[in-house]
Design an enzyme around this catalytic site. Structure first.
Site, PDB file in Angstrom:
ATOM      1  CE1 TYR A  70     -17.101  -1.127   7.643  1.00 51.23           C
ATOM      2  CE2 TYR A  70     -15.810  -1.262   5.637  1.00 51.23           C
ATOM      3  CZ  TYR A  70     -16.831  -1.739   6.438  1.00 51.23           C
ATOM      4  OH  TYR A  70     -17.567  -2.822   6.035  1.00 51.23           O
TER       5      TYR A  70
ATOM      6  N   PRO B 121     -14.432 -13.441   4.570  1.00 50.78           N
ATOM      7  CG  PRO B 121     -12.938 -12.978   2.821  1.00 50.78           C
ATOM      8  CD  PRO B 121     -13.931 -12.325   3.743  1.00 50.78           C
ATOM      9  CG  LEU B 122      -9.371 -14.600   5.365  1.00 58.74           C
ATOM     10  CD1 LEU B 122      -8.154 -13.679   5.407  1.00 58.74           C
ATOM     11  CD2 LEU B 122      -8.950 -16.014   4.945  1.00 58.74           C
TER      12      LEU B 122
ATOM     13  N   GLY C 268      -9.980 -13.853  10.745  1.00 61.41           N
ATOM     14  CA  GLY C 268      -8.695 -14.496  11.024  1.00 61.41           C
ATOM     15  C   GLY C 268      -8.819 -15.947  11.437  1.00 61.41           C
TER      16      GLY C 268
ATOM     17  CB  THR D 154      -5.719 -17.530   8.763  1.00 57.47           C
ATOM     18  OG1 THR D 154      -5.586 -17.356  10.188  1.00 57.47           O
ATOM     19  CG2 THR D 154      -6.396 -16.319   8.162  1.00 57.47           C
ATOM     20  N   GLY D 155      -6.386 -20.380  10.364  1.00 61.27           N
ATOM     21  CA  GLY D 155      -5.765 -21.433  11.165  1.00 61.27           C
ATOM     22  C   GLY D 155      -4.676 -20.920  12.098  1.00 61.27           C
ATOM     23  CE  LYS D 156      -4.430 -14.160  12.249  1.00 60.35           C
ATOM     24  NZ  LYS D 156      -3.909 -12.900  11.681  1.00 60.35           N
TER      25      LYS D 156
HETATM   26  N1  LIG Z   1     -21.094  -5.029   5.147  1.00 59.03           N
HETATM   27  C1  LIG Z   1     -20.735  -5.243   6.378  1.00 59.03           C
HETATM   28  O1  LIG Z   1     -21.505  -5.076   7.320  1.00 59.03           O
HETATM   29  C2  LIG Z   1     -19.334  -5.707   6.637  1.00 59.03           C
HETATM   30  C3  LIG Z   1     -18.985  -6.273   7.870  1.00 59.03           C
HETATM   31  C4  LIG Z   1     -17.688  -6.730   8.050  1.00 59.03           C
HETATM   32  C5  LIG Z   1     -16.778  -6.610   7.012  1.00 59.03           C
HETATM   33  N2  LIG Z   1     -17.117  -6.041   5.824  1.00 59.03           N
HETATM   34  C6  LIG Z   1     -16.168  -5.892   4.698  1.00 59.03           C
HETATM   35  O2  LIG Z   1     -15.529  -7.143   4.474  1.00 59.03           O
HETATM   36  C7  LIG Z   1     -14.118  -7.001   4.616  1.00 59.03           C
HETATM   37  C8  LIG Z   1     -13.498  -8.272   5.162  1.00 59.03           C
HETATM   38  O3  LIG Z   1     -14.126  -8.680   6.353  1.00 59.03           O
HETATM   39  P1  LIG Z   1     -13.396  -8.718   7.747  1.00 59.03           P
HETATM   40  O4  LIG Z   1     -12.333  -7.661   7.746  1.00 59.03           O
HETATM   41  O5  LIG Z   1     -14.450  -8.730   8.781  1.00 59.03           O
HETATM   42  O6  LIG Z   1     -12.784 -10.141   7.897  1.00 59.03           O
HETATM   43  P2  LIG Z   1     -11.828 -11.137   7.140  1.00 59.03           P
HETATM   44  O7  LIG Z   1     -11.451 -10.638   5.795  1.00 59.03           O
HETATM   45  O8  LIG Z   1     -12.503 -12.431   7.253  1.00 59.03           O
HETATM   46  O9  LIG Z   1     -10.559 -11.134   8.116  1.00 59.03           O
HETATM   47  C9  LIG Z   1      -9.683 -10.083   8.079  1.00 59.03           C
HETATM   48  C10 LIG Z   1      -8.634 -10.208   9.171  1.00 59.03           C
HETATM   49  O10 LIG Z   1      -7.960 -11.461   9.121  1.00 59.03           O
HETATM   50  C11 LIG Z   1      -6.548 -11.274   9.347  1.00 59.03           C
HETATM   51  N3  LIG Z   1      -5.883 -11.639   8.071  1.00 59.03           N
HETATM   52  C12 LIG Z   1      -6.130 -11.146   6.826  1.00 59.03           C
HETATM   53  N4  LIG Z   1      -5.354 -11.736   5.898  1.00 59.03           N
HETATM   54  C13 LIG Z   1      -4.580 -12.626   6.554  1.00 59.03           C
HETATM   55  C14 LIG Z   1      -3.584 -13.541   6.128  1.00 59.03           C
HETATM   56  N5  LIG Z   1      -3.250 -13.659   4.847  1.00 59.03           N
HETATM   57  N6  LIG Z   1      -2.992 -14.322   7.078  1.00 59.03           N
HETATM   58  C15 LIG Z   1      -3.342 -14.218   8.366  1.00 59.03           C
HETATM   59  N7  LIG Z   1      -4.261 -13.361   8.840  1.00 59.03           N
HETATM   60  C16 LIG Z   1      -4.904 -12.573   7.934  1.00 59.03           C
HETATM   61  C17 LIG Z   1      -6.345  -9.786   9.661  1.00 59.03           C
HETATM   62  O11 LIG Z   1      -6.465  -9.537  11.060  1.00 59.03           O
HETATM   63  P3  LIG Z   1      -5.271  -9.723  12.130  1.00 59.03           P
HETATM   64  O12 LIG Z   1      -3.966  -9.579  11.413  1.00 59.03           O
HETATM   65  O13 LIG Z   1      -5.519  -8.680  13.153  1.00 59.03           O
HETATM   66  O14 LIG Z   1      -5.485 -11.112  12.672  1.00 59.03           O
HETATM   67  C18 LIG Z   1      -7.555  -9.154   8.981  1.00 59.03           C
HETATM   68  O15 LIG Z   1      -7.953  -7.928   9.497  1.00 59.03           O
HETATM   69  C19 LIG Z   1     -13.966  -5.765   5.512  1.00 59.03           C
HETATM   70  O16 LIG Z   1     -12.691  -5.173   5.414  1.00 59.03           O
HETATM   71  C20 LIG Z   1     -15.049  -4.891   4.965  1.00 59.03           C
HETATM   72  O17 LIG Z   1     -14.642  -4.257   3.767  1.00 59.03           O
HETATM   73  C21 LIG Z   1     -18.388  -5.608   5.634  1.00 59.03           C
END
Ligand SMILES: NC(=O)c1ccc[n+]([C@@H]2O[C@H](COP(=O)([O-])OP(=O)(O)OC[C@H]3O[C@@H](n4cnc5c(N)ncnc54)[C@H](OP(=O)(O)O)[C@@H]3O)[C@@H](O)[C@H]2O)c1
Length: 308
Positions: free
Chosen positions: A56, A204-205, A208, A211-213
């Site tokens: 990362y 889980p989002l 993004g 989030t509905g944004k």
């Molecule tokens: N094992 C794997 O292969 C793998 C793959 C992916 C992820 N992961 C892990 O899972 C974690 C989470 O997954 P992810 O980062 O893919 O996606 P996510 O948690 O579903 O979405 C994160 C993104 O959503 C937006 N966001 C977060 N909180 C928000 C809020 N309260 N309101 C509005 N927008 C919000 C932000 O992006 P913006 O502000 O840019 O919109 C943020 O970067 C990663 O950080 C990582 O640790 C693991």
């Protein structure tokens, strides 16, 4: 924050953790201060589980460095999970993992970057891994040396989870799960629940979307989301936005749709901890505080019906 036990580790974790992929600046620039402050804001809101990976960040490894720095003063109060398997893959030079030494080398490099002696959880980042024995041998040696406390697998494949739990000692499985992607409910989540494997929920989002944004006109310029601008990616985005509209009833004065999306995930009884990514303090606080409640039975049933 609601607490859960992380599978056979026995560790108590807040249901809302912190995913440190985004703060590494790989998809949207994040300054170091914003990254460190986001991690500490989550900590202050009761988060005690932090997930990163050697791959990362821009450059790779920067996420681990910042996680280590942000948590240095509370190291004994938090659980740090990292992953090996994808370092340098993005640059076109994936490591081979043909010997346990490759895994051990990655782990030692992670400890060095985070400036810690032991990482709580080391996860295999190869979702389609076909050589679990190589990883078992490495995990065993790292456990003996005291460099890790437990090991897990990151995958949505039931075959791969079963292979990693062949000896019965796989502690955790990290998997993609959200109201927009419920496929794990059919196999991986029940298997983990039956076998006391802690579940760590990534995405889980849905980056993004949940989030509905975003709207049908949203355009994206970051490395991960720009393929949502046209073709199949655009079509999938639009289909998901239709689903988002069906669950907007979850928004109310005290809760955003983003928080409700996180609560949906942790309402599933097989889920130990969700790890939403946050790129700033506001997101980190909003996500962490969502861990104070679950959806009601009625809300949960309605979301399941709307997203079936
Ligand atoms: N094992 C794997 O292969 C793998 C793959 C992916 C992820 N992961 C892990 O899972 C974690 C989470 O997954 P992810 O980062 O893919 O996606 P996510 O948690 O579903 O979405 C994160 C993104 O959503 C937006 N966001 C977060 N909180 C928000 C809020 N309260 N309101 C509005 N927008 C919000 C932000 O992006 P913006 O502000 O840019 O919109 C943020 O970067 C990663 O950080 C990582 O640790 C693991």
């Amino acid at each position: 924050m609601i607490q859960r036990t992380l599978g056979k580790t026995g560790w108590q974790v807040g249901v809302m953790g912190f995913g440190a992929w985004g703060i590494g600046g790989q998809w949207g620039k994040v300054e170091k201060n914003a990254a460190i402050n986001s991690i500490r804001a989550a900590l202050d809101c009761g988060v005690n589980f932090f997930d990163t990976a050697d791959a990362y960040g821009n450059p790779p490894g920067i996420s681990e460095e910042w996680v280590g720095e942000a948590l240095a003063s509370v190291r004994d109060k938090v659980i740090i999970a990292t992953k090996a398997g994808n370092f340098a893959r993005r640059d076109g030079h994936p490591l081979a993992f043909t010997t346990p030494l490759h895994v051990e080398l990655c782990c030692e490099a992670s400890l060095h970057r985070m400036k810690i002696d032991c990482v709580d959880l080391l996860q295999c980042h190869l979702a389609q891994c076909t050589e679990p024995d190589i990883w078992f041998e490495a995990f065993d040696r790292l456990l003996r040396k005291g460099y890790i406390r437990a090991f897990g697998i990151s995958t949505n494949s039931i075959e791969v989870v079963k292979a990693f739990n062949r000896r019965g000692d796989c502690a955790t499985c990290q998997l993609d799960y959200s109201y927009l992607n419920r496929s794990a409910e059919a196999d991986v989540l029940p298997y983990c629940q039956e076998n006391n494997i802690g579940t760590i929920i990534r995405g889980p989002l849905d980056k993004g979307i949940a989030t509905g944004k975003f709207t049908r006109d949203s355009k994206f310029d970051d490395w991960v989301r720009r393929n949502w601008n046209e073709g199949d990616g655009r079509e999938t985005l639009h289909k998901k936005l239709d689903v988002v509209d069906k669950v907007r009833f979850l928004e109310n004065d005290g809760r955003t749709l983003a928080q409700a999306a996180l609560q949906f995930v942790v309402t599933h009884p097989a889920v130990s901890v969700a790890i939403p990514g946050a790129k700033n303090v506001d997101q980190a606080q909003a996500n962490a505080t969502a861990g104070e409640a679950l959806l009601s039975d009625d809300e949960y049933a309605k979301v399941c019906e709307a997203t079936a």
